[in-house]
Design a protein around this motif. Sequence first.
Motif, PDB file in Angstrom:
ATOM      1  N   LEU A 179       0.812  -1.221   0.000  1.00  0.00           N
ATOM      2  CA  LEU A 179       0.000   0.000   0.000  1.00  0.00           C
ATOM      3  C   LEU A 179       0.842   1.266   0.000  1.00  0.00           C
ATOM      4  CD1 LEU A 179      -2.682  -1.130   2.621  1.00  0.00           C
ATOM      5  CD2 LEU A 179      -2.964  -1.007   0.131  1.00  0.00           C
ATOM      6  N   GLY A 180       2.143   1.122   0.217  1.00  0.00           N
ATOM      7  CA  GLY A 180       3.002   2.298   0.257  1.00  0.00           C
ATOM      8  C   GLY A 180       2.768   3.158   1.483  1.00  0.00           C
ATOM      9  N   MET A 181       2.464   2.523   2.616  1.00  0.00           N
ATOM     10  CA  MET A 181       2.151   3.241   3.842  1.00  0.00           C
ATOM     11  C   MET A 181       3.283   3.119   4.860  1.00  0.00           C
ATOM     12  SD  MET A 181      -0.785   4.813   3.818  1.00  0.00           S
ATOM     13  CE  MET A 181      -0.722   5.241   2.071  1.00  0.00           C
ATOM     14  N   PRO A 182       3.703   4.230   5.484  1.00  0.00           N
ATOM     15  CA  PRO A 182       4.712   4.167   6.546  1.00  0.00           C
ATOM     16  C   PRO A 182       4.097   3.628   7.835  1.00  0.00           C
ATOM     17  CG  PRO A 182       3.897   6.403   6.329  1.00  0.00           C
ATOM     18  CD  PRO A 182       3.245   5.605   5.226  1.00  0.00           C
ATOM     19  N   THR A 183       4.918   3.551   8.881  1.00  0.00           N
ATOM     20  CA  THR A 183       4.440   3.035  10.166  1.00  0.00           C
ATOM     21  C   THR A 183       4.010   4.147  11.113  1.00  0.00           C
ATOM     22  OG1 THR A 183       6.724   2.994  10.984  1.00  0.00           O
ATOM     23  CG2 THR A 183       5.852   0.958  10.036  1.00  0.00           C
ATOM     24  N   SER A 184       3.768   5.342  10.599  1.00  0.00           N
ATOM     25  CA  SER A 184       3.213   6.418  11.416  1.00  0.00           C
ATOM     26  C   SER A 184       1.792   6.051  11.845  1.00  0.00           C
ATOM     27  CB  SER A 184       3.181   7.724  10.616  1.00  0.00           C
ATOM     28  OG  SER A 184       2.322   7.588   9.487  1.00  0.00           O
ATOM     29  N   ILE A 185       1.243   6.800  12.792  1.00  0.00           N
ATOM     30  CA  ILE A 185      -0.124   6.523  13.230  1.00  0.00           C
ATOM     31  C   ILE A 185      -1.087   6.594  12.048  1.00  0.00           C
ATOM     32  CG2 ILE A 185      -2.042   7.370  14.641  1.00  0.00           C
ATOM     33  CD1 ILE A 185      -0.065   8.200  16.746  1.00  0.00           C
ATOM     34  N   LEU A 186      -0.935   7.604  11.201  1.00  0.00           N
ATOM     35  CA  LEU A 186      -1.814   7.732  10.042  1.00  0.00           C
ATOM     36  C   LEU A 186      -1.647   6.543   9.104  1.00  0.00           C
ATOM     37  CD1 LEU A 186      -3.856   9.328   8.400  1.00  0.00           C
ATOM     38  CD2 LEU A 186      -1.957  10.664   7.444  1.00  0.00           C
ATOM     39  N   SER A 219      -4.479  15.867   9.432  1.00  0.00           N
ATOM     40  CA  SER A 219      -4.386  14.457   9.061  1.00  0.00           C
ATOM     41  C   SER A 219      -5.768  13.807   9.015  1.00  0.00           C
ATOM     42  CB  SER A 219      -3.491  13.716  10.055  1.00  0.00           C
ATOM     43  OG  SER A 219      -2.163  14.178   9.969  1.00  0.00           O
ATOM     44  N   LEU A 220      -6.635  14.193   9.954  1.00  0.00           N
ATOM     45  CA  LEU A 220      -7.976  13.620   9.981  1.00  0.00           C
ATOM     46  C   LEU A 220      -8.751  13.987   8.713  1.00  0.00           C
ATOM     47  CD1 LEU A 220     -10.045  11.999  11.589  1.00  0.00           C
ATOM     48  CD2 LEU A 220     -10.750  14.126  12.691  1.00  0.00           C
ATOM     49  N   GLN A 221      -8.594  15.206   8.266  1.00  0.00           N
ATOM     50  CA  GLN A 221      -9.277  15.625   7.048  1.00  0.00           C
ATOM     51  C   GLN A 221      -8.783  14.830   5.838  1.00  0.00           C
ATOM     52  OE1 GLN A 221      -8.804  19.759   6.098  1.00  0.00           O
ATOM     53  NE2 GLN A 221     -10.201  19.705   4.350  1.00  0.00           N
ATOM     54  N   VAL A 222      -7.459  14.651   5.742  1.00  0.00           N
ATOM     55  CA  VAL A 222      -6.900  13.867   4.636  1.00  0.00           C
ATOM     56  C   VAL A 222      -7.351  12.415   4.720  1.00  0.00           C
ATOM     57  CG1 VAL A 222      -4.746  12.997   3.636  1.00  0.00           C
ATOM     58  CG2 VAL A 222      -4.904  15.382   4.380  1.00  0.00           C
ATOM     59  N   LEU A 223      -7.385  11.889   5.937  1.00  0.00           N
ATOM     60  CA  LEU A 223      -7.809  10.506   6.125  1.00  0.00           C
ATOM     61  C   LEU A 223      -9.241  10.294   5.643  1.00  0.00           C
ATOM     62  CD1 LEU A 223      -7.273   7.649   7.411  1.00  0.00           C
ATOM     63  CD2 LEU A 223      -8.323   8.571   9.489  1.00  0.00           C
ATOM     64  N   LEU A 227      -7.968   9.100   2.103  1.00  0.00           N
ATOM     65  CA  LEU A 227      -7.333   7.815   2.351  1.00  0.00           C
ATOM     66  C   LEU A 227      -8.296   6.693   2.705  1.00  0.00           C
ATOM     67  CD1 LEU A 227      -4.210   9.147   4.271  1.00  0.00           C
ATOM     68  CD2 LEU A 227      -4.266   8.199   1.962  1.00  0.00           C
ATOM     69  N   ILE A 228      -9.339   6.983   3.487  1.00  0.00           N
ATOM     70  CA  ILE A 228     -10.297   5.930   3.812  1.00  0.00           C
ATOM     71  C   ILE A 228     -11.023   5.423   2.559  1.00  0.00           C
ATOM     72  CG2 ILE A 228     -12.486   5.427   4.979  1.00  0.00           C
ATOM     73  CD1 ILE A 228     -11.502   6.998   7.364  1.00  0.00           C
ATOM     74  N   PRO A 229     -11.556   6.306   1.701  1.00  0.00           N
ATOM     75  CA  PRO A 229     -12.188   5.796   0.481  1.00  0.00           C
ATOM     76  C   PRO A 229     -11.235   4.964  -0.373  1.00  0.00           C
ATOM     77  CG  PRO A 229     -12.792   8.083   0.844  1.00  0.00           C
ATOM     78  CD  PRO A 229     -11.709   7.764   1.845  1.00  0.00           C
ATOM     79  N   TRP A 230      -9.976   5.391  -0.456  1.00  0.00           N
ATOM     80  CA  TRP A 230      -8.975   4.647  -1.219  1.00  0.00           C
ATOM     81  C   TRP A 230      -8.703   3.271  -0.594  1.00  0.00           C
ATOM     82  CZ3 TRP A 230      -3.954   3.409   0.558  1.00  0.00           C
ATOM     83  CH2 TRP A 230      -3.113   2.829  -0.399  1.00  0.00           C
ATOM     84  N   ALA A 265      -2.201   3.344  -6.549  1.00  0.00           N
ATOM     85  CA  ALA A 265      -1.287   4.192  -5.767  1.00  0.00           C
ATOM     86  C   ALA A 265      -2.084   5.049  -4.797  1.00  0.00           C
ATOM     87  CB  ALA A 265      -0.480   5.077  -6.712  1.00  0.00           C
ATOM     88  N   PRO A 266      -1.506   5.373  -3.628  1.00  0.00           N
ATOM     89  CA  PRO A 266      -2.198   6.241  -2.662  1.00  0.00           C
ATOM     90  C   PRO A 266      -2.526   7.592  -3.301  1.00  0.00           C
ATOM     91  CG  PRO A 266      -0.259   5.225  -1.672  1.00  0.00           C
ATOM     92  CD  PRO A 266      -0.190   4.922  -3.129  1.00  0.00           C
ATOM     93  N   PRO A 267      -3.656   8.180  -2.957  1.00  0.00           N
ATOM     94  CA  PRO A 267      -4.049   9.449  -3.559  1.00  0.00           C
ATOM     95  C   PRO A 267      -3.234  10.637  -3.082  1.00  0.00           C
ATOM     96  CG  PRO A 267      -5.623   8.817  -1.871  1.00  0.00           C
ATOM     97  CD  PRO A 267      -4.670   7.659  -2.030  1.00  0.00           C
TER      98      PRO A 267
END
Length: 274
Positions: A179-186, A219-223, A227-230, A265-267
């Motif tokens: 998914l190309g996601m780091p290990t940050s909370i987000l 971050s919540l707005q971006v999520l 990111l959630i729909p993706w 790819a992540p948006p």
Amino acid sequence: MATLLRPVLRRLRGLPGLTRLAAEMPLRVPGAEMPLRARSDGAGPLYSHHIPTSPLQKALLAAGSAAMALYDPYRHDMVAVLGETTGHRTLKVLRDQMRRDPEGAQILQERPRISTSTLDLGKLQSLPEDSLGREYLRFLDVNRVSPDTRAPTRFVDDEELAYVIQRYREVHDMLHTLLGMPTSILGEIVVKWFEAVQTGLPMCILGALFGPIQLSAQSLQVLVSELIPWAVQNGRTAPCVLNLYYERRWEQSLRALREELGITAPPVHIQGLA
């Protein structure tokens, strides 16, 4: 984990069986395997590290581990206990999906494990750029994580289902890579949304729903908007990720594997967001 749960269990020692569970909870010493001593209602352990528990004991462990996991998502030991004590029915569904898939059935039969003792790190390092193996190794290096941090299964009272949840834990970092996601909370929350759709495990659903309370407004707005729909769409599109024999796909291009699974790819680029 044992150190944290013992005081909780001792405060509840008036309930049947809890005193014994608190006393028999083994301590995990890095680099050493502790002997298993747990018994419940005359039933012995079914596999290494197994601790037989009653439904009441599982409910108490689930409640305590849920509270701690929501407070600190990086308490992987608590997330592990929560998954084992709440996901029995879902694990059966996942096991049956694996049995029906040729690659998944082979995984169930051969029981591969992902750890530094089973990985050929030199071979992974020598693989071409963009290969799954090279990108997985890059993920481990960049995020300073190790596959050896995954706790052994303890509270699943079925040997095959215990392997299913162990396999899920050990491919979690592979999902970050895909998914190309780091290990940050987000990044962890995004992966949890993907896993919630993919697996239906209660711990994934809880993490997806309650994890965002720790995020900043930005971050919540971006999520929520991106990111959630993706993650949900990709979780629905991709076949069951437990059916992938990752160890036999190290040389496969990560791009080709994403195309095979229908993962886009992540948006947005989330590095730097918290």
